[in-house]
Design a protein around this motif. Structure first.
Motif, short mmCIF file in Angstrom:
data_model
loop_
_atom_site.label_atom_id
_atom_site.label_comp_id
_atom_site.label_asym_id
_atom_site.label_seq_id
_atom_site.Cartn_x
_atom_site.Cartn_y
_atom_site.Cartn_z
N ASN A 1 -9.56 4.15 -0.93
CA ASN A 1 -10.00 5.21 -0.01
C ASN A 1 -10.72 6.36 -0.71
OD1 ASN A 1 -7.94 7.23 -0.80
ND2 ASN A 1 -6.54 5.67 -0.04
N GLY A 2 -11.06 7.37 0.10
CA GLY A 2 -11.81 8.51 -0.40
C GLY A 2 -11.00 9.43 -1.31
N GLY A 3 -9.70 9.20 -1.38
CA GLY A 3 -8.85 10.00 -2.26
C GLY A 3 -8.61 11.42 -1.76
N GLN A 4 -8.89 11.64 -0.49
CA GLN A 4 -8.73 13.00 0.05
C GLN A 4 -7.28 13.21 0.46
OE1 GLN A 4 -11.76 13.72 2.99
NE2 GLN A 4 -13.33 13.54 1.43
N LEU A 5 -6.65 14.18 -0.14
CA LEU A 5 -5.25 14.49 0.16
C LEU A 5 -5.23 15.64 1.17
CD1 LEU A 5 -2.22 14.04 -0.55
CD2 LEU A 5 -2.50 15.87 -2.23
N HIS B 1 -6.79 8.59 8.25
CA HIS B 1 -6.26 9.70 7.48
C HIS B 1 -4.84 9.30 7.10
CE1 HIS B 1 -4.70 13.63 6.59
NE2 HIS B 1 -4.12 13.81 7.74
N GLY B 2 -4.69 8.70 5.91
CA GLY B 2 -3.37 8.13 5.64
C GLY B 2 -2.77 8.40 4.27
N VAL B 3 -3.54 9.01 3.36
CA VAL B 3 -3.01 9.17 2.00
C VAL B 3 -1.70 9.96 2.05
CG1 VAL B 3 -3.41 10.21 -0.27
CG2 VAL B 3 -5.27 8.96 0.88
N ALA B 4 -1.71 11.11 2.69
CA ALA B 4 -0.48 11.88 2.81
C ALA B 4 0.44 11.33 3.92
CB ALA B 4 -0.80 13.36 3.04
N GLY C 1 0.87 -1.17 0.00
CA GLY C 1 0.00 0.00 0.00
C GLY C 1 0.91 1.23 0.00
N PHE C 2 0.34 2.39 0.33
CA PHE C 2 1.17 3.61 0.30
C PHE C 2 2.37 3.52 1.25
CE2 PHE C 2 -2.76 6.13 -1.05
CZ PHE C 2 -2.33 6.29 -2.34
N THR C 3 2.18 2.90 2.43
CA THR C 3 3.32 2.83 3.37
C THR C 3 4.46 2.04 2.75
OG1 THR C 3 1.83 2.94 5.28
CG2 THR C 3 4.05 2.13 5.69
N GLY C 4 4.15 0.84 2.25
CA GLY C 4 5.20 -0.01 1.69
C GLY C 4 5.79 0.57 0.42
N GLY D 1 -5.14 -2.86 -0.69
CA GLY D 1 -5.74 -2.55 0.62
C GLY D 1 -6.36 -1.16 0.64
N ALA D 2 -6.31 -0.53 1.79
CA ALA D 2 -6.93 0.80 1.96
C ALA D 2 -6.41 1.81 0.94
CB ALA D 2 -6.66 1.30 3.38
N SER D 3 -5.14 1.66 0.56
CA SER D 3 -4.53 2.67 -0.33
C SER D 3 -5.22 2.74 -1.69
CB SER D 3 -3.04 2.38 -0.51
OG SER D 3 -2.41 2.41 0.75
N GLY D 4 -5.76 1.62 -2.14
CA GLY D 4 -6.43 1.63 -3.44
C GLY D 4 -7.93 1.73 -3.34
N ILE E 1 6.93 -6.99 -1.10
CA ILE E 1 6.18 -8.25 -1.20
C ILE E 1 4.73 -8.01 -0.80
CG2 ILE E 1 6.15 -10.69 -0.49
CD1 ILE E 1 9.13 -9.84 0.63
N GLU E 2 3.82 -8.22 -1.73
CA GLU E 2 2.40 -7.91 -1.51
C GLU E 2 1.57 -9.19 -1.60
OE1 GLU E 2 0.17 -5.44 -0.70
OE2 GLU E 2 -1.34 -6.95 -1.19
N ALA E 3 0.66 -9.36 -0.63
CA ALA E 3 -0.19 -10.56 -0.60
C ALA E 3 -1.12 -10.62 -1.81
CB ALA E 3 -1.02 -10.58 0.68
N ASN E 4 -1.55 -9.46 -2.28
CA ASN E 4 -2.57 -9.42 -3.34
C ASN E 4 -2.03 -8.65 -4.55
OD1 ASN E 4 -4.77 -10.73 -1.68
ND2 ASN E 4 -4.20 -9.03 -0.36
N PRO F 1 1.49 -13.74 -0.15
CA PRO F 1 1.31 -13.45 1.27
C PRO F 1 2.51 -13.91 2.10
CG PRO F 1 -0.55 -14.75 0.40
CD PRO F 1 0.48 -14.67 -0.68
N VAL F 2 3.05 -13.01 2.89
CA VAL F 2 4.13 -13.38 3.80
C VAL F 2 3.51 -14.14 4.96
CG1 VAL F 2 5.82 -12.46 5.45
CG2 VAL F 2 5.68 -11.53 3.12
N THR F 3 4.04 -15.32 5.23
CA THR F 3 3.44 -16.16 6.27
C THR F 3 4.25 -16.12 7.56
OG1 THR F 3 4.62 -17.98 5.24
CG2 THR F 3 2.28 -17.77 4.70
#
Ligand SMILES: Cc1cc2nc3c(=O)[nH]c(=O)nc-3n(C[C@H](O)[C@H](O)[C@H](O)COP(=O)(O)OP(=O)(O)OC[C@H]3O[C@@H](n4cnc5c(N)ncnc54)[C@H](O)[C@@H]3O)c2cc1C
Length: 427
Positions: free
Chosen positions: A72-76, A368-371, A39-42, A67-70, A59-62, A209-211
């Protein structure tokens, strides 16, 4: 929510600029930094590190941005955390660091869009909505607070009689415009940044997925078919990490937020609803947030579920809320509905920390995580590169673990949220 692998059925997934198709992790790999979760963090951490020459495996499970990054409300929106909360716990200097971080996070997003020519429908203009007079008092104090710090963006109060110049609804008593914040297509941003990380040398793995994460002097992360040996590890699974890392389990609580998207509206109707095409939200804990998409749909979201169970029918849950704001949308078709999980921390302060010296994490942006994810990525890259000044500030904030396991944790949060909602209703 969707089963593992492909994107949820959102408006964003239907309007991707680029469908990612990175390989699954297989066999043994070695790198400087292994990052779990794209997501945005990674992705942001991967890009900051790759730009500095680190050899990174993401490494992304999907899928990237699944996740939330794709979703969300898109509010920056700038700001990382309430500076008051930090000042209360860690003092004035730490609060100043938190304020500067909050300013920097929005700028990183804008720089990324410009540097890497990321097409993500960026628009400036954000409108905070007041349902009650106390919200207007809060806006006035917010303007004063920001003026004291020489806040660089233009902020304007909107009186009730002028509200139709910004939103075609009669339910608000006023608003606060911030021309520095805005909105964008988050999935296209996330994928654009992942491609930039790849161009800078990062290796990306999807559907992996990292196990298990092995700590120690030589940490490694495992998937069903592969292993990555790294010098350092970053955990960026946020609300979706589950029990992958037991030491983080219970530090943040997944809370569902949901969005519906109408059919494209006529230019006249779109202009009536949001004449200045700003992103908006009200001030309640279970807030409504909405904006127009690039093709003039209304994207209307609400934080309506803290129980860990998704509503049976998202449209049936959100549509009445939308019609309360915009009765003129009666009869308008809803084309997309989806939801995602936000990670809430008990004190609503994003958490950054480390496990066994060389595994880092950042999560718990609390809605509140986009930025903020973008500065978290820079701060994680800094600490990995040996500069821990800003990381140390956040590592000092106590991370409160919710008592109990899965079945207790969410009802406890639900109760807490109910308390705040009752307070709103009764005040
Ligand atoms: C509906 C909704 C609306 C929102 N609206 C806004 C908004 O308008 N503005 C705003 O600022 N914020 C908003 N947010 C919050 C914001 O989206 C998040 O704070 C932010 O995207 C968090 O990014 P992240 O990378 O930390 O987590 P995520 O984007 O959730 O990414 C975590 C990733 O880690 C992966 N992962 C988890 N476990 C593993 C594992 N074991 N192995 C490999 N991969 C794993 C997941 O598959 C996922 O892709 C919203 C959130 C939601 C859900």
């Amino acid at each position: 929510m969707n089963a593992r692998c492909e994107h949820t059925g959102s408006y964003y997934a239907a309007t991707l600029n680029w469908q990612t198709d990175y390989p699954q992790l297989a066999g043994e790999h070695r790198c400087d930094v292994a990052i779990v979760g794209a997501g945005f963090t990674g992705v942001s951490t991967a890009l900051h590190l790759a730009e500095r020459g680190y050899d990174v495996a993401l490494i992304e499970a999907n899928r990237v941005g699944w996740g939330a990054s794709g979703r969300n409300g898109g509010q920056l929106i700038d700001g990382f955390v309430s500076t008051d909360r930090i000042e209360k716990r860690l003092g004035k200097d730490a609060a100043e660091v938190a304020y500067q971080i909050g300013m920097e996070c929005r700028d990183i997003v804008l720089q990324r869009i410009e540097t890497y020519s990321i097409d993500c429908d960026l628009k400036f203009g954000f409108l905070d909505l007041a349902l009650f007079e106390k919200d207007m008092d809060y806006f006035r104090s917010e303007i004063e607070r920001k003026q004291e710090r020489n806040y660089p963006h233009k902020m304007e109060l909107v009186a009730q009689e002028d509200m139709h110049s910004v939103v075609g609804s009669d339910i608000y008593v006023g608003g606060l415009i911030n021309r520095g914040n805005g909105h964008l297509h988050p999935l296209n941003l996330c994928i654009g940044e992942a491609r930039a990380a790849e161009q800078n040398g990062a290796k990306i793995f999807e559907q992996s997925p990292v196990t298990k994460i092995h700590h120690g002097v030589h940490p490694r992360v495992e998937t069903k078919d592969g292993i990555v040996h790294a010098k350092q590890v970053v955990l960026a699974g946020n609300a979706y990490l589950g029990k992958t890392e037991p030491k983080l389990y219970g530090l943040v609580i997944p809370a569902g937020s949901y969005i519906i998207a109408t059919d494209p509206l006529s230019p006249e109707l779109a202009n009536e609803l949001l004449p200045q095409d700003m992103a908006t939200c009200d001030q309640r804990i279970g807030l409504d947030y909405f904006r127009l998409s690039a093709d003039k749909r209304l994207l209307f979201g609400g934080l309506c579920n803290y129980s860990g169970r998704d509503p049976n029918d998202i449209t049936a849950t959100l549509r009445p809320k939308m019609l309360k704001v915009f009765p003129q949308l009666e009869g308008t078709n809803i084309e997309y509905e989806w939801g995602g999980y936000i990670a809430i921390s008990m004190n609503r302060i994003p958490q950054m920390g480390r496990i066994d010296g060389n595994t880092y994490y950042a999560h718990g942006y609390s809605g509140h995580g986009v930025a903020p994810t973008h500065i978290a990525g820079r701060i994680l890259a800094d600490v990995i590169a040996g500069d821990s000044a800003r990381f140390d500030v956040f590592e000092r904030v106590r991370h409160i673990r919710l008592p109990g396991g899965k079945w207790f944790a969410n009802p406890a949060l639900a109760l807490g949220m109910l308390y705040y909602r009752l307070k709103e209703v009764l005040e």
